[in-house]
Write an enzyme that holds these catalytic residues in place. Structure first.
Site, short mmCIF file in Angstrom:
data_model
loop_
_atom_site.label_atom_id
_atom_site.label_comp_id
_atom_site.label_asym_id
_atom_site.label_seq_id
_atom_site.Cartn_x
_atom_site.Cartn_y
_atom_site.Cartn_z
N THR A 125 72.36 37.06 52.16
CA THR A 125 73.03 38.09 51.35
C THR A 125 74.30 38.58 51.96
OG1 THR A 125 70.97 38.81 50.34
CG2 THR A 125 72.72 40.43 50.44
N TYR A 161 71.97 38.71 42.67
CA TYR A 161 73.26 38.15 43.11
C TYR A 161 73.01 36.75 43.65
CZ TYR A 161 71.05 39.79 47.33
OH TYR A 161 70.12 40.02 48.32
N THR A 182 68.02 37.90 55.07
CA THR A 182 67.05 38.83 55.67
C THR A 182 65.61 38.39 55.45
OG1 THR A 182 67.01 40.18 53.67
CG2 THR A 182 68.60 40.80 55.39
N ASP A 183 65.38 37.50 54.48
CA ASP A 183 63.99 37.15 54.15
C ASP A 183 63.24 36.51 55.31
OD1 ASP A 183 64.39 36.23 50.61
OD2 ASP A 183 64.52 38.14 51.69
N LYS A 205 60.58 42.83 58.37
CA LYS A 205 61.16 43.37 57.13
C LYS A 205 60.04 44.05 56.35
CE LYS A 205 64.00 42.01 53.12
NZ LYS A 205 64.68 40.88 52.43
N GLU A 252 36.03 40.49 65.47
CA GLU A 252 35.44 40.17 64.16
C GLU A 252 34.87 38.75 64.10
OE1 GLU A 252 35.58 43.70 62.17
OE2 GLU A 252 34.81 41.77 61.46
N1 DGL Z 1 67.67 35.14 49.43
C1 DGL Z 1 67.51 36.15 50.47
C2 DGL Z 1 67.84 35.54 51.85
O1 DGL Z 1 68.78 34.75 51.91
C3 DGL Z 1 68.39 37.31 50.23
C4 DGL Z 1 68.01 38.45 51.09
C5 DGL Z 1 69.08 38.81 52.10
O2 DGL Z 1 69.72 37.94 52.72
O3 DGL Z 1 69.21 40.02 52.32
O4 DGL Z 1 67.16 35.90 52.83
#
Ligand code: DGL
Length: 361
Positions: free
Chosen positions: A44, A58, A124-125, A197, A318
């Site tokens: 992103t 986006y 971020t993913d 995250k 467990e």
């Molecule tokens: N498609 C997600 C990624 O590339 C978008 C999320 C982001 O980068 O914040 O991880």
């Protein structure tokens, strides 16, 4: 007036220049800026939306590394910055192969005397996963900082530029040396091992619940208040320099009514390790235990983790791990336990050795 007497005005001009030179010499030479290489992978932070109010829906991974750098001219005040476009992908598509390429490039660059630190721009993913993988394979004390954005570059109040500025100044700082791979988001400094995250879309999505972040970036300065305990980077026993393919390790997710299908399917597909992200303290549903035992009997290493997110996964809690010959993930979440198990399997299949690694890194 000076202009009516050129001789006096020349003397005045030389006097001004003399005192300016003196003042500059008194301050001494400007401090040498660190050399920071930005490795861009997409996400992103490199994303664009249809309008300035588009913060979801986006397109990630469209803006190149040079444009990212040009968009933040202030970078030149904190480091000598160069950029490389290693990939241009949305990070849900990050793979073991991408990780090996990236890690090998990082180690080559950090071995160079003219590189003082590295920033990796990333979606971020899966940012937390790439950060932890690098935390286990980077062979240097030099800073490596991962950074992303929760809003695309075209959005009002996009967080990418300030996040990138903060990441570069952190990578250029003395304070970040020897601290392991770091994540710089939302003015905060997080450790690769524990950061995760926790929100799908807000600017403060990256947190380190319970164990806490390492510090802040404020006023163009990095402030550390704690540091990591577990081994990382320059202390690592893992070496991927000659690794072409990482062992296949998959994750099964625990939930009510869970059965053995996922475990059996991953084993049929050639998994060498299974991470079981169990409910609670890694509990195993009775219907899944035979499949996990069969996987172990075929030589796969089974790691008990938890879907919960926080807390220690207790060995022999467990489940009877000694009897089942399973490994427990300690406090690693399932996606990070998978990474450590993959790297462990490049060195050994001995479960006692692997359990030591989970208590070391
Ligand atoms: N498609 C997600 C990624 O590339 C978008 C999320 C982001 O980068 O914040 O991880």
């Amino acid at each position: 007036m000076l202009y009516k007497n050129p001789a006096r005005s020349m003397i005045a001009l030389f006097a001004i220049l003399f005192f300016m030179t003196q003042a500059a010499q008194a301050e001494g030479p400007a401090p040498k800026l660190a050399n920071v290489t930005i490795l861009a992978t997409g996400g992103t932070i490199a994303g664009t939306g249809a309008s300035s109010t588009t913060t979801v829906g986006y397109t990630a991974a469209t803006v190149g590394v040079q444009r990212l750098i040009q968009a933040v001219p202030e970078l030149a005040k904190v480091a000598n910055v160069s950029g490389e476009q290693v990939f241009q992908i949305a990070s849900e598509n990050m793979s073991n192969e991408h990780w090996l390429i990236l890690a090998k490039r990082v180690n080559v660059l950090l071995a160079q005397a003219n590189v003082d630190g590295i920033v990796i721009t990333h979606g971020t993913d899966t940012l937390e996963e790439t950060a932890y993988f690098l935390n286990l394979v980077v062979k240097s004390r030099k800073p490596v900082v991962l950074v992303g954005a929760m809003r695309p570059s075209t959005a009002i109040s996009a967080d990418g530029p300030i996040n990138l500025y903060n990441a570069v100044l952190l990578a250029a700082s003395q304070e970040a040396i020897g601290k392991g791979v770091l994540v710089a988001m939302n003015d905060q400094i997080q450790a690769a091992r524990e950061v995760t995250k926790v929100n799908t879309s807000t600017l403060d999505a990256f947190r380190t619940p319970e164990l806490g972040m390492l510090g802040y970036i404020q006023g163009s300065k990095a402030f550390f208040y704690r540091q990591v305990v577990r081994k990382h980077t320059f202390e690592t026993e893992f070496d991927i320099s000659k690794v072409a393919v990482l062992p296949q390790v998959d994750i099964v997710y625990g939930y009510a009514n869970m059965g053995p299908v996922a475990v059996d399917a991953f084993m049929a597909a050639g998994a060498k390790g299974i991470v079981h992200a169990g409910v609670g303290d890694g509990s195993l549903a009775a219907k899944v235990v035979p499949a996990l035992k069969a996987a172990r009997a075929k030589g796969a290493v089974v790691v008990r983790a938890s879907r919960v997110g926080q807390g220690i996964l207790a060995r022999n809690g467990e489940a009877n791990d000694d009897e089942l010959d399973f490994v427990v993930a300690d406090t690693l979440n399932a996606q990070k336990a998978r990474i450590l198990l993959m790297l462990a399997l490049t060195k050994t299949s001995d479960t006692k050795e692997i359990q030591r690694m989970f208590y070391t890194y």
